[in-house]
Design an enzyme around this catalytic site. Structure first.
Site, short mmCIF file in Angstrom:
data_model
loop_
_atom_site.label_atom_id
_atom_site.label_comp_id
_atom_site.label_asym_id
_atom_site.label_seq_id
_atom_site.Cartn_x
_atom_site.Cartn_y
_atom_site.Cartn_z
N GLU A 216 3.79 7.53 1.37
CA GLU A 216 4.26 7.98 0.05
C GLU A 216 3.74 6.96 -0.95
O GLU A 216 4.32 5.89 -1.12
CB GLU A 216 5.80 8.03 0.04
CG GLU A 216 6.39 9.07 0.98
CD GLU A 216 6.35 10.49 0.40
OE1 GLU A 216 6.20 10.63 -0.83
OE2 GLU A 216 6.46 11.44 1.19
N CYS A 250 7.52 6.20 -9.35
CA CYS A 250 6.23 6.62 -8.80
C CYS A 250 5.75 7.93 -9.44
O CYS A 250 4.55 8.13 -9.59
CB CYS A 250 6.31 6.78 -7.30
SG CYS A 250 7.61 7.90 -6.78
P1 NAD Z 1 6.59 -3.31 -2.50
O1 NAD Z 1 5.81 -4.47 -2.97
O2 NAD Z 1 8.08 -3.42 -2.42
O3 NAD Z 1 5.99 -2.91 -1.09
C1 NAD Z 1 6.51 -1.85 -0.32
C2 NAD Z 1 6.81 -2.34 1.07
O4 NAD Z 1 5.61 -2.81 1.70
C3 NAD Z 1 7.79 -3.51 1.11
O5 NAD Z 1 8.78 -3.22 2.08
C4 NAD Z 1 6.94 -4.68 1.50
O6 NAD Z 1 7.63 -5.63 2.26
C5 NAD Z 1 5.84 -4.05 2.31
N1 NAD Z 1 4.60 -4.84 2.27
C6 NAD Z 1 4.06 -5.45 1.19
N2 NAD Z 1 2.90 -6.04 1.53
C7 NAD Z 1 2.70 -5.80 2.83
C8 NAD Z 1 1.67 -6.13 3.78
N3 NAD Z 1 0.59 -6.84 3.42
N4 NAD Z 1 1.79 -5.69 5.04
C9 NAD Z 1 2.86 -4.97 5.40
N5 NAD Z 1 3.86 -4.60 4.56
C10 NAD Z 1 3.79 -5.02 3.31
O7 NAD Z 1 6.32 -2.01 -3.38
P2 NAD Z 1 5.03 -1.64 -4.18
O8 NAD Z 1 3.90 -1.32 -3.29
O9 NAD Z 1 4.81 -2.59 -5.32
O10 NAD Z 1 5.57 -0.28 -4.79
C11 NAD Z 1 5.00 0.27 -5.89
C12 NAD Z 1 4.04 1.37 -5.49
O11 NAD Z 1 4.73 2.32 -4.70
C13 NAD Z 1 3.51 2.14 -6.67
O12 NAD Z 1 2.15 2.43 -6.45
C14 NAD Z 1 4.33 3.41 -6.65
O13 NAD Z 1 3.72 4.51 -7.27
C15 NAD Z 1 4.52 3.61 -5.19
N6 NAD Z 1 5.69 4.41 -4.94
C16 NAD Z 1 5.54 5.63 -4.38
C17 NAD Z 1 6.67 6.40 -4.16
C18 NAD Z 1 6.57 7.75 -3.52
O14 NAD Z 1 7.62 8.25 -3.16
N7 NAD Z 1 5.40 8.35 -3.38
C19 NAD Z 1 7.91 5.94 -4.52
C20 NAD Z 1 8.02 4.69 -5.10
C21 NAD Z 1 6.90 3.92 -5.29
#
Ligand code: NAD
Length: 441
Positions: A216, A250
């Protein structure tokens, strides 16, 4: 149940798999029991959860309930109401060559042990909705909240073990090292919400074990505004969708795509809409959120220089406040148009007309959501037929994801797979094909 107990990822997964292998998670009564307990957690501790969301993101209690707590409760209720019907085996027609007495059907089998990795922006909803879907489908689950929403991560890690079956559900807190360690284990499904860079890390790790993955992800979701629409209504809905959670949604409209004349009229309408949502000083409004951390604040501040400020533009690093900002005359080449904004900045990009707007969308990554504001059926039909996006919203941003009977997910760069309602059962189950032919001659 969580990492503070020093249980290693391999041991956690082995323990949950042993539970799954006993068949404990399969009866529908166990599944609905878990969902009811989750509902109790949210109703009994709504205030604790809302306080954590305020600490992490400055979410008001109203917003915390509406977009996270009540949202999840509604999803639970919808699932409880329909689960038995969704799980019913589905008969399939049998070809005549197999004889009159042959029968065929599909049945949903749980997958086993599911890993749910959640992001920080809706840290309750985006952890618990996949979790409840996986439980409803009869799986054991490891839930990994985001370390970037630490108060919410802590409250969920404390409460979930008090309410759910700890033999089948584990919470692992932590950041990249902990998630990397988890990803080395074999899961039966990985459900990841976050950005595409980490999505690729997840997919690579899953490939080692042939584990199916739901991603997602995000991206730039456009909002097309047609000529001759009621711009006061459009601006009100755009602003409400964009500036919810300070733009850290998102499916928020990322930018507006319209013709130059409509843009000129839309600009003051958007400024008025922002004022009617948050008053003349949004910094003083209890309903307006804050940026999650300094890194994202600095990134967003760097984007404020694109185009011309229509409203907003001010910020305060000490409180991680960025005003709801609308930018006019934004060039497609400007920094704000190069990446998903994920903050309270709404650029307006102009194109000569409908053809060019459709081309603009199609020349870029497939968005998670596409919004079209128009009164013209022909325009709606053209976007439906000629563009591809995770979801398509006519006239109202964000709301499609609140419809539990619609699948929620992306396509291409915005993700793969989907969930919510019965689609969560599809995602977290194997649909097994069964054929039966009596042994009598
Ligand atoms: P985040 O930084 O919280 O990361 C998400 C998860 O990934 C966390 O649990 C984190 O611990 C893990 N993570 C981070 N780096 C990692 C790595 N190198 N290896 C393994 N796991 C790792 O969240 P984010 O990515 O900043 O979230 C924002 C993004 O998410 C935006 O692009 C947003 O559009 C997208 N998003 C999508 C949805 C959807 O439902 N499609 C919903 C919310 C956010």
């Amino acid at each position: 149940m969580n990492q503070s107990t020093s249980e290693q990822p391999a041991d956690i997964v082995a323990r949950l798999r042993a539970t799954f292998d006993t068949g404990r998670t399969k009866p529908v009564e166990w599944r609905t029991g878990q969902l009811r307990r989750l509902r109790e957690l949210l109703t009994e501790h709504g205030a604790d959860v809302a306080a954590a969301l305020h600490a992490d993101l400055g979410k008001s209690s109203t917003e915390a309930h509406r977009t996270e707590i009540d949202f999840t409760v509604r999803e639970i209720d919808h699932t409880l109401e329909h689960l038995e019907a969704w799980l019913r085996p589905e008969p399939a027609p049998v070809p005549a060559r197999l004889g009159d007495d042959a029968r065929a059907w599909t049945q949903y089998d749980p997958l086993g042990v599911v890993l749910v990795i959640a992001p920080w922006n809706y840290p309750v909803q985006l952890l618990l909705t996949p979790l409840l879907g996986a439980l409803a489908a009869g799986n054991a689950v490891v839930a990994k909240p985001s370390e970037l929403a630490p108060a919410t991560s802590a409250v969920l890690a404390r409460l979930l073990p008090q309410y759910l079956d700890t033999q089948a559900v584990a919470v692992v807190e932590g950041g990249i090292p902990e998630t990397t360690a988890l990803l080395a284990e074999r899961f039966d499904h990985i459900f990841y919400t976050g950005n595409g860079t980490v999505g690729r890390v997840v997919l690579r790790a899953a490939a080692e074990h042939l584990t199916p993955v739901t991603l997602e992800l995000g991206g730039k979701s456009p909002a097309f505004v047609d000529r001759d629409t009621d711009l006061a209504v459009v601006a009100g809905r755009l602003a409400a969708g964009k500036f919810l959670n300070a733009g850290q949604t998102c499916v928020a409209p990322d930018y507006v795509l319209t013709d130059p004349e409509t843009a000129r009229a839309l600009e003051p309408a958007l400024a008025r809409a922002v004022e009617s949502l948050f008053g003349s000083d949004p910094a003083a409004s209890g309903e307006y959120g804050r940026i999650v951390n300094e890194r994202h604040f600095d990134r967003l501040q760097g984007l404020l220089g694109s185009g011309r400020v229509v409203t907003g533009g001010d910020s305060d690093r000490a409180t991680k406040y960025i005003a709801p900002t609308v930018l006019g005359d934004v060039a497609p080449e400007s920094p704000v148009m190069q990446e998903e904004i994920f903050g309270p900045i709404l650029p307006i990009v102009t194109v000569p007309g409908l053809d060019e707007a459709i081309d603009y969308v199609n020349q870029r990554d497939k968005p998670l959501a596409l919004y079209v504001f128009t009164d013209a059926d022909a325009t709606r039909e053209r976007f439906a037929a000629e563009t591809s996006s995770g979801g398509l919203g006519y006239g109202l941003p964000l709301a499609h994801l609140t419809v539990s009977d619609l699948p929620f997910g992306g396509v291409g760069e915005s993700g793969m797979g989907n969930y919510h309602g019965r689609y969560s059962i599809e995602t977290f189950s194997h649909r097994k094909a069964v054929l039966e032919k009596p042994l009598s001659a």
